[in-house]
Write an enzyme that holds these catalytic residues in place. Structure first.
Site, short mmCIF file in Angstrom:
data_model
loop_
_atom_site.label_atom_id
_atom_site.label_comp_id
_atom_site.label_asym_id
_atom_site.label_seq_id
_atom_site.Cartn_x
_atom_site.Cartn_y
_atom_site.Cartn_z
CE LYS A 22 -26.33 13.72 -8.58
NZ LYS A 22 -27.17 14.59 -7.49
CG ASN A 23 -25.45 16.40 -4.71
OD1 ASN A 23 -25.43 16.27 -5.97
ND2 ASN A 23 -26.21 16.02 -3.66
CB CYS A 116 -34.38 13.95 -8.54
SG CYS A 116 -33.24 12.64 -8.82
NE ARG A 121 -34.54 19.31 -6.44
CZ ARG A 121 -33.92 18.72 -6.72
NH1 ARG A 121 -33.96 17.61 -7.79
NH2 ARG A 121 -32.38 18.77 -6.46
N PRO A 122 -38.04 25.41 -6.60
CG PRO A 122 -38.75 26.89 -4.93
CD PRO A 122 -38.76 25.35 -5.34
CG ASP A 305 -29.55 13.94 -1.07
OD1 ASP A 305 -30.73 14.39 -1.53
OD2 ASP A 305 -28.41 14.61 -1.38
NE ARG A 397 -29.54 12.80 -12.81
CZ ARG A 397 -30.16 13.06 -11.91
NH1 ARG A 397 -31.50 12.76 -11.60
NH2 ARG A 397 -29.69 13.85 -10.85
#
Ligand code: EPU
Length: 431
Positions: A22-23, A116, A121-122, A305, A397
């Site tokens: 996925k990533n 998510c 999460r900058p 993860d 997702r």
């Protein structure tokens, strides 16, 4: 809107095929924007994040097909259309459209990414990179505006090791003039996969997978065919499922080196893990699992993860286990749900402290985010009775056909539509 139901306690057995990562997928798809002829990517996972990105590429003028896990895009007619709202907000990885569109069109407007909710999460490191390459970046009404007269190579030191910033800067730099050096780059396998695709398209990239990446800008990138790497997080999730309740679970299509930190941790807990060339066999131990401490780190350390999925398994270990997330210190929304199921666990700062073993019982729980969802599926498989998981769209997702894969190895898991009052409650929460 569906919910997932699981009747726990069935013994699992068989082989599970791991899908594409996925990533990687969510970066490879935007990367194709940079090509000037069609690109084919094989073995993309069939997940909603991929379908959302296909939609976004069509929105900017691409011709896209995605069938039987093969993705083909013709990017020639794409335009620099602003994407301040809409599907772009559904997934965090839409930030890769910034680097890719900036690289191709020298401008982009992208709504601030969703995804998510794991605490703050900058994307300051992404922006610092774009600015170093010559872009002017502003945040207007929740959308990021990027504009550049021209892009030129730069030396960029990342203050935080970031997967997203490393890939995004590569995307913006491959067609910039001159050399870009990314220092303190992230080393995750997904970065190598994106660099491999870009190289097949004609980019000049050295050092992907190390902490210094050098990109020599080229004027044009062309189409190619690329095979995505297997999903190490899906593989890890199934390894944990095997450890939780399988006689023998063979995980097929995995790069064992990508999951070494998990293999080591499972063995430390007393799980039998046998590693082959591209397969891993996991069997539930006849003995009680040993407790262990885990700290998430950047690759090749233990991945954040898999922190949530592993927590579920750790509820079955004897004694005290501590799992600390140094990447996302607030990634603990699954803990309340696990407690509902009978887990003896509390959160202190960036750590979850477990005292086990606990007898888990089926309950009504919520998948607050993707990997929280995976952790609840694992807990449900181990629990007595029926577990009902709502908000499963988070799971969809990122996990390709998880229900079908689990059923094929003997799990009692199925989907049901939400009852009317459950659906109403959901809609009220979304307002
Ligand atoms: N960070 C900053 N500034 C930035 C970027 C990141 O401070 O500009 C911080 C983050 O807040 C975090 C750390 O740096 O504390 C690492 O974040 P990173 O940028 O590496 O994460 P990401 O690229 O946004 C990807 C995955 C995540 C995974 C992380 C860490 C994608 C689309 N997402 O996110 O995957 O947890 O790397 O490995 O690739 C998931 O799959 O469930 C998921 C959330």
């Amino acid at each position: 809107m569906d919910k997932l139901l699981i009747e726990g306690g069935t013994r699992l057995n068989g082989t599970v095929q791991i899908s594409g990562a996925k990533n990687s997928a969510v970066a490879l798809i935007p990367a194709t924007i940079l090509a000037d002829s069609p690109v084919t990517i094989d073995q993309l996972p069939d997940i909603s994040d991929v379908r959302t990105l296909c939609k976004l590429l069509r929105e900017i003028g691409g011709t896209v097909s995605f069938k039987d896990h093969t993705f083909v895009v013709d990017p020639r007619k794409m335009v620099d259309m602003p994407l301040p709202n809409g599907p772009v907000k559904r997934l965090r990885a839409s930030y890769y459209l910034m680097g890719a569109m900036l690289g191709r069109f020298h401008k982009a407007v992208i709504g601030l990414p969703g995804g998510c909710n794991l605490g703050p999460r900058p994307i300051d490191q992404h922006i610092k990179g774009f600015e170093a390459l010559g872009a002017k970046v502003t945040n207007e009404r929740g959308a990021i505006y990027l504009r550049a007269e021209s892009l030129h190579g730069a030396r960029i030191y990342l203050d935080v090791v970031s997967v997203g910033a490393t890939i995004n800067i590569m995307l913006a730099a491959v067609k910039a003039e001159g050399q870009t050096i990314i220092e303190n780059a992230a080393k995750e396998p997904e970065i190598i996969d994106v660099a491999t695709l870009l190289t097949s398209m004609g980019a000049k990239i050295k050092g992907a997978g190390t902490d210094v990446i050098r990109v020599e800008g080229v004027q044009e990138l062309h189409g190619c065919r690329h095979m995505i790497i297997p999903d190490r997080i899906e593989a890890g999730t199934f390894m944990i499922i095997g450890a939780a309740g399988a006689d023998h679970l063979l995980i097929d299509n995995v790069i064992p080196q990508h999951v070494e930190s998990l293999t080591a941790k499972l063995r430390e807990m007393g799980v039998d893990v046998q590693v082959g060339e591209d397969q891993i066999l996991v069997s539930k131990s006849g003995r009680l699992l040993k407790n262990a401490d885990v700290k998430t780190l950047v690759y090749p350390g233990f991945p954040t993860d898999l922190q949530q999925p592993l927590t579920s398994l750790m509820t079955q270990a004897a004694g005290t286990s501590i799992i600390t997330d140094t990447i996302y210190g607030a990634r603990f929304k699954h803990i309340d749900e696990l407690r509902r199921m009978g887990a003896n666990v509390k959160v202190e700062g960036r750590s979850a402290i477990l005292s086990g073993p606990s007898d888990l019982e089926g309950a009504k729980v919520r998948a607050t985010d993707l990997r929280a969802g995976a952790s609840l599926v694992i807990a449900g498989l181990m629990a007595k009775g029926i577990t009902e998981i709502v908000d499963v769209e988070h799971i969809d997702r990122g996990y390709d056909h998880i229900v079908e894969k689990l059923r094929s190895i003997g799990a009692a898991i199925w989907r049901e539509p939400l009852l009317d009052d459950e659906a109403r409650e959901r809609l009220k929460e979304q307002e």
